[in-house]
Scaffold this motif. Structure first.
Motif, mmCIF file in Angstrom:
data_model
loop_
_atom_site.group_PDB
_atom_site.id
_atom_site.type_symbol
_atom_site.label_atom_id
_atom_site.label_comp_id
_atom_site.label_asym_id
_atom_site.label_seq_id
_atom_site.Cartn_x
_atom_site.Cartn_y
_atom_site.Cartn_z
ATOM 1 N N ALA A 162 43.559 45.093 42.082
ATOM 2 C CA ALA A 162 42.691 46.189 41.646
ATOM 3 C C ALA A 162 43.420 47.168 40.736
ATOM 4 O O ALA A 162 42.814 47.857 39.923
ATOM 5 C CB ALA A 162 42.132 46.925 42.858
ATOM 6 N N ASP A 196 32.129 47.730 42.469
ATOM 7 C CA ASP A 196 33.443 47.397 43.017
ATOM 8 C C ASP A 196 33.839 45.956 42.683
ATOM 9 O O ASP A 196 35.033 45.642 42.544
ATOM 10 C CB ASP A 196 33.453 47.578 44.538
ATOM 11 N N ARG A 199 35.718 45.829 39.639
ATOM 12 C CA ARG A 199 37.043 46.413 39.777
ATOM 13 C C ARG A 199 37.994 45.456 40.497
ATOM 14 O O ARG A 199 39.160 45.315 40.132
ATOM 15 C CB ARG A 199 36.956 47.718 40.576
#
Length: 702
Positions: A162, A196, A199
């Motif tokens: 990440a 998310d 990401r």
């Protein structure tokens, strides 16, 4: 775990706890399937279907765990999913290190799920190191935690995926607009997990918020090289598929597409949108082309005017889940029915057929239907041996790697069926036998080459039906048993042996308590604990163990078991006023004996000559101390039974017939009785003992 809320009548949240058990079962099945596919995958020629199948398993577990609030499982499987996604996109080449870390992750996921199922008891296993290693593999690096041939300091953990710099993100193309509609009971921030994904999954692309002029809508600009189907597959557990619209950026919104499931309140009579599936998605990787075409329509694609939406036929469910206690209860009831039918059959023998013809015909039909019902119900408990065999490839892979050996594992007869109760009890003994073959039997690669063998040994596990029994064999092409070493160890332990003993008797010595030929005690084996327990456990199931071995060529261990422990065919014999049941699978023959055919040897032992062969005679009257009131009657009938490779002749008064008997556990209701394996209830309500033929054969040897 998610809290339980009101189930009905109020505005409380929906209670998901009722679906926990289904989730745990399906997650376990997905993890088992993923492990099997990983073990069978050829790293050099892995195809898209294999990688997509493994990805779908991890994705299903991740989505279900997230739905039920098991964040630790969801996080770990999410990392697995990220690595698998790169593999199926061919951004990385699969290797043994990746398989190892995915197998370890499946093990930890099972442990975490078991902890949740048990109510959060005990300390959770740590998955931090696994997450780091998966992240490093996904970024193309070699994990620092992999053991090296020589000791070396462990470098600091690499940064998680990440936090990877933007420069590592592949160039994206194909900018699209993504619109997500939220339902009346959902919040707009519930689509944040969708962001998310961009990401956490390196290389997926970029996502940017765009203003929305409609309530309950989120609009994004997405830059990615992934297809719409792949994006929908990733979103599936966060947003219902029918609430997602993807179109090329700048494309004009068409009224027809807007009309498809896009209003907060659908018009009266309109069909409700289908609920999102748990682990089964339209357009999933590897799905049939027709399913993808239907998925395109479900996403809001424009349909030609006047054309009704195509209906894809749904296959009927081939199986249902039933609690094992319900099956056991059904089997017990069928057992009682068998007893009642036997009672009616026994009481009807004195009826006049000319007077009671219709009644006797009905009883004959009842007899036939009862037997058919019993066989059908027993088949419900029968499960294929593949359930047991599937546990061993992973175990052997890890054990061979630990011992530095090369082993091929071959299975035969996986479709052979065995009673579920026996399957659960036979797994541990078989595990010990397979471990023994790998540890003691298969030689090191260099030793095998020196003997002219292939450096890779073979362990074969097979199952087959033979009569009323199942025979399970564990074979290896290793070093075999050493007769001299076993005799030497036996003398060291004070066991009486002689050089004239047959090979079969010598092999039986390894079942002595505490007996081991291992020179070095390891954490795998060598402490002498195991083979005696194996034989004792199998004998407790009414089974036998036989060994064949040729030094330098290999060894075979054969385990013979009855197919079921619930209902069996038996032969009833009378001794005095007592009735005993012999398992029909053990009965060889019966005959009327002549006095001159019996010879007395030694201290009262008797032998009978049957077709030029002498066999021991066992008088059941003396074994069970049966009181006799008809002193003039003499036992003159012998029944030959076979067990553990030997035969004995049982002396009885009369043969009463053959019948099905319901086996009742005597130890549970009374206590262990020597030479008896169980009891049954006869048609007249009396209790008859079922004889343990293996124990009687062993008795004749002493």
């Amino acid at each position: 775990m998610a809290e339980a809320h009101q189930e009905s009548g109020g505005s409380g949240d929906f209670d998901l706890s009722q679906f926990y058990q289904i989730f745990f079962e399906e997650a376990g099945e997905n993890l088992d399937l993923m492990e099997q596919m990983l073990l069978n995958m050829d790293l050099e020629t892995a195809d898209d279907e294999e990688l997509n199948g493994i990805f779908r398993c991890a994705h299903s577990v991740k989505g279900g765990a997230a739905t039920f609030g098991f964040s630790d499982v969801a996080e770990l499987t999410h990392q697995m999913e990220s690595l698998l996604d790169k593999l199926r996109r061919h951004e990385l080449q699969p290797n043994a290190m990746m398989v190892d870390v995915l197998l370890e992750s499946a093990d930890i996921s099972r442990s975490l799920l078991a902890r949740h199922q048990a109510g959060e008891t005990g300390e959770p296993p740590s998955s931090a190191d696994l997450v780091r290693r998966i992240s490093e593999l996904a970024s193309g690096a070699t994990p620092a935690a992999v053991p090296a041939p020589v000791a070396a300091p462990v470098p600091a953990p690499a940064a998680p995926v990440a936090a990877a710099p933007k420069a590592e993100t592949p160039v994206v193309k194909g900018e699209r607009q993504l619109e997500i509609q939220m339902g009346p009971l959902e919040r707009l921030d519930q689509v944040d997990p969708v962001k998310d994904l961009f990401r956490d999954i390196a290389g997926l692309g970029e996502i940017v918020d765009l203003p929305s002029d409609r309530p309950n809508f989120r609009v994004f600009k997405v830059g990615t090289s992934s297809s719409n189907d792949d994006l929908l597959d990733l979103f599936a557990f966060h947003v219902a598929r029918e609430h997602v619209l993807i179109r090329d950026l700048g494309e004009e919104t068409n009224a027809a597409s807007e009309a498809v499931s896009w209003s907060d309140d659908p018009p009266p009579g309109a069909p409700l949108a289908p609920a999102p599936g748990f682990g089964f998605f339209d357009g999933a990787p590897g799905a049939p082309a027709i399913a993808k075409a239907e998925a395109a329509e479900a996403k809001g694609a424009i349909k030609p005017a006047g054309k009704a939406p195509a209906q894809l036929a749904q296959p009927e469910a081939a199986t249902i889940r039933v609690a094992i206690n319900k099956v056991d209860q059904l089997i017990n009831l069928v057992g009682e029915l068998v007893i009642t039918q036997a009672m009616l059959a026994q009481n009807s023998r004195t009826l006049d057929p000319t007077v009671y013809q219709q009644l006797l015909t009905g009883l004959a039909d009842l007899d036939r239907n009862t037997r058919d019902l019993q066989e059908s119900v027993m088949s419900i408990r029968m499960i294929p041996m593949s359930i047991v065999f599937s546990r061993f490839p992973r175990m052997l892979r890890d054990l061979a790697s630990k011992l530095g050996k090369k082993v091929d594992f071959v299975t035969q007869g996986e479709a052979t069926e065995l009673d579920k109760g026996l399957v659960e009890k036979i797994t541990d003994p078989l595990t010990h036998l397979v471990r023994n073959s790998c540890d003691h039997g298969i030689e090191m690669p260099e030793d095998r080459l020196a003997k002219g063998k292939s450096e890779t040994g073979t362990i074969t596990l097979s199952a087959a039906h033979q009569g009323g029994s199942i025979v399970i064999e564990v074979r290896d092409d290793g070093r075999g048993l050493s007769r001299e070493k076993i005799l030497r160890k036996a003398r060291e332990r004070g066991i009486e042996v002689s050089d004239q003993m047959s090979d079969a008797d010598v092999w039986q010595l390894i079942f002595a308590p505490g007996f081991s030929t291992a020179e070095v005690v390891t954490d795998v084996s060598g402490r002498g604990v195991g083979m005696d327990v194996v034989k004792r456990n199998i004998a407790a199931l009414g089974g036998t163990v036989e060994i064949e071995s040729a030094e330098g060529y290999g060894m075979r261990v054969s385990v013979r078991l009855p197919l079921t422990l619930a209902i069996m065919d038996g032969m009833s014999v009378g001794v005095g006023d007592e009735v005993y049941i012999l398992p029909l699978s053990s009965v060889v023959e019966s005959f009327q004996v002549k006095p001159d055919a019996v010879s007395t040897v030694g201290q009262g032992s008797q032998l009978v000559k049957v077709r030029e062969e002498y066999m021991p005679v066992i008088e059941l009257e003396k074994v069970f101390q049966v009181p006799r009131f008809d002193f003039e009657k003499a036992c003159d009938i012998m029944v030959v039974v076979e067990a553990e490779g030997s035969r004995v002749a049982l002396l009885v008064d009369e043969l009463l017939g053959q019948q099905q008997v319901v086996v009742k556990n005597l130890e549970t209701n009374y206590r262990k009785v020597p030479n008896v394996s169980g009891a049954t209830i006869l048609g007249d309500g009396k209790v008859a003992l079922i004889l343990d033929t293996s124990a009687l054969v062993r008795r004749s040897r002493h």
